[in-house]
Design an enzyme around this catalytic site. Structure first.
Site, PDB file in Angstrom:
ATOM      1  N   ASP A  40     -41.375  12.873 -20.496  1.00  0.00           N
ATOM      2  CA  ASP A  40     -40.984  12.615 -19.108  1.00  0.00           C
ATOM      3  C   ASP A  40     -42.217  12.624 -18.211  1.00  0.00           C
ATOM      4  OD1 ASP A  40     -39.278  12.074 -17.053  1.00  0.00           O
ATOM      5  OD2 ASP A  40     -38.466  14.098 -16.883  1.00  0.00           O
ATOM      6  N   ASN A  88     -31.089   4.325 -20.097  1.00  0.00           N
ATOM      7  CA  ASN A  88     -32.288   3.664 -19.543  1.00  0.00           C
ATOM      8  C   ASN A  88     -32.071   2.169 -19.240  1.00  0.00           C
ATOM      9  OD1 ASN A  88     -34.692   5.696 -21.374  1.00  0.00           O
ATOM     10  ND2 ASN A  88     -33.974   5.895 -19.273  1.00  0.00           N
TER      11      ASN A  88
HETATM   12  C1  FPP Z   1     -39.804   8.865 -19.162  1.00  0.00           C
HETATM   13  O1  FPP Z   1     -40.645   8.862 -18.043  1.00  0.00           O
HETATM   14  C2  FPP Z   1     -40.284   7.888 -20.136  1.00  0.00           C
HETATM   15  C3  FPP Z   1     -39.544   6.907 -20.690  1.00  0.00           C
HETATM   16  C4  FPP Z   1     -38.117   6.693 -20.374  1.00  0.00           C
HETATM   17  C5  FPP Z   1     -40.121   5.947 -21.640  1.00  0.00           C
HETATM   18  C6  FPP Z   1     -41.016   6.579 -22.658  1.00  0.00           C
HETATM   19  C7  FPP Z   1     -41.551   5.528 -23.534  1.00  0.00           C
HETATM   20  C8  FPP Z   1     -42.816   5.467 -23.958  1.00  0.00           C
HETATM   21  C9  FPP Z   1     -43.849   6.447 -23.623  1.00  0.00           C
HETATM   22  C10 FPP Z   1     -43.178   4.355 -24.863  1.00  0.00           C
HETATM   23  C11 FPP Z   1     -43.205   4.844 -26.283  1.00  0.00           C
HETATM   24  C12 FPP Z   1     -43.364   3.678 -27.183  1.00  0.00           C
HETATM   25  C13 FPP Z   1     -43.783   3.723 -28.459  1.00  0.00           C
HETATM   26  C14 FPP Z   1     -43.784   2.491 -29.282  1.00  0.00           C
HETATM   27  C15 FPP Z   1     -44.258   4.939 -29.082  1.00  0.00           C
HETATM   28  P1  FPP Z   1     -40.040   8.368 -16.659  1.00  0.00           P
HETATM   29  O2  FPP Z   1     -40.230   6.904 -16.560  1.00  0.00           O
HETATM   30  O3  FPP Z   1     -38.621   8.834 -16.553  1.00  0.00           O
HETATM   31  O4  FPP Z   1     -40.946   9.125 -15.639  1.00  0.00           O
HETATM   32  P2  FPP Z   1     -40.530   9.683 -14.219  1.00  0.00           P
HETATM   33  O5  FPP Z   1     -39.496  10.743 -14.464  1.00  0.00           O
HETATM   34  O6  FPP Z   1     -41.800  10.238 -13.677  1.00  0.00           O
HETATM   35  O7  FPP Z   1     -39.994   8.538 -13.432  1.00  0.00           O
END
Ligand code: FPP
Length: 260
Positions: A40, A88
């Protein structure tokens, strides 16, 4: 024995000055076998730098890569990353498209290296809804790496704990209707055997970054007795030292599984 394990890790792993103290405080003989990550904070991390959210996700991939590499050198057997939840899809079309592109491009970019490092690539969740290309690439990567045994990495893709339970209950419902099983054969074990995590042991340690303290529909069944660890660090900034801090905190917990 503990000393031997530690020496082996030290042969493989380069410790930074900030890693050293916490590394030596850990009893590596009782390291968690399965660590699950709720990644996150990518969006907030990017926003703090005046960049688009997708910039944070790209940086987040580098953390996944580093965690797999580090955990592969520790006595950890399985790592699971919550990459895309069934919820998502509610994000903007631009972000969803960017994430789908990132799953494919990251897999292509790192596949050879992961294969050489002995990583067995896998996923949990209903990948079939993510587009034929992703399904094809992940299926090929899974096949190519199926004999690797250094570490087993699973990405949770189009996954949620409740959706996974619903599909397990449906599958059992079909067997019940067809007379293949009786109601008494619906047990914790049979439910578990129909989850997409059936090939994984339950995570002993679940790490969530970025200060939020909730499960967000991740591994609801499997985390019944997992130790939960919340780090205030955003996922792109999560480093070895933070992983070690989480493992040390886990070792200080008393796991009672409902007993005294
Ligand atoms: C949460 O942060 C993150 C996600 C929903 C996506 C995570 C995906 C990756 C890191 C890509 C991984 C891919 C591979 C192929 C390994 P958020 O967007 O909810 O952050 P926020 O809470 O600060 O908005």
């Amino acid at each position: 024995m503990a000393q031997q394990i530690k020496e082996q890790i030290l042969k493989d792993l380069i410790l930074l000055p900030e890693d050293t103290e916490v590394f030596h405080a850990i009893d590596w003989e009782s390291c968690p076998q399965h660590i699950a990550f709720i990644m996150d904070g990518n969006g907030r991390w990017a926003k703090a730098q005046g960049k688009p959210r997708t910039y944070g996700h790209s940086a987040g991939v580098r953390t996944v890569h580093e965690m797999v590499e580090v955990c592969g050198k520790l006595p950890v057997r399985h790592v699971t990353f919550y990459a895309f939840s069934t919820e998502n899809w509610k994000r903007s079309e631009t972000e969803v498209r960017a994430l789908m592109g990132l799953f494919s491009s990251s897999l292509r970019k790192y596949l050879d290296e992961l294969e050489t490092q002995g990583v067995r690539i896998d996923w949990i969740g209903d990948i079939s809804a993510m587009g034929g290309q992703i399904e094809k690439e992940f299926t090929e990567a899974k096949e190519r790496t199926k004999h690797n045994s250094r570490i087993h990495m699973s990405l949770a893709l189009n996954y949620s704990g409740r959706a996974d339970l619903v599909s397990a209950v449906r599958a059992l419902g079909v067997k019940l209707r067809n007379g293949e099983i009786s109601p008494l054969e619906i047990t914790e074990e049979s439910i578990q055997n129909h989850l997409s995590t059936r090939f994984l042991p339950e995570p002993e340690l679940l790490i969530r970054t970025s200060g939020e303290m909730r499960l967000s529909n991740f591994m609801l069944w499997e985390c019944a007795y997992s130790e939960l660890y919340f780090s205030s660090v955003h996922w792109p900034d999560f480093k070895k030292v933070h992983l070690f801090e989480a493992i040390l905190a886990y070792q200080k917990r008393q796991r009672r599984f409902g007993g005294e």
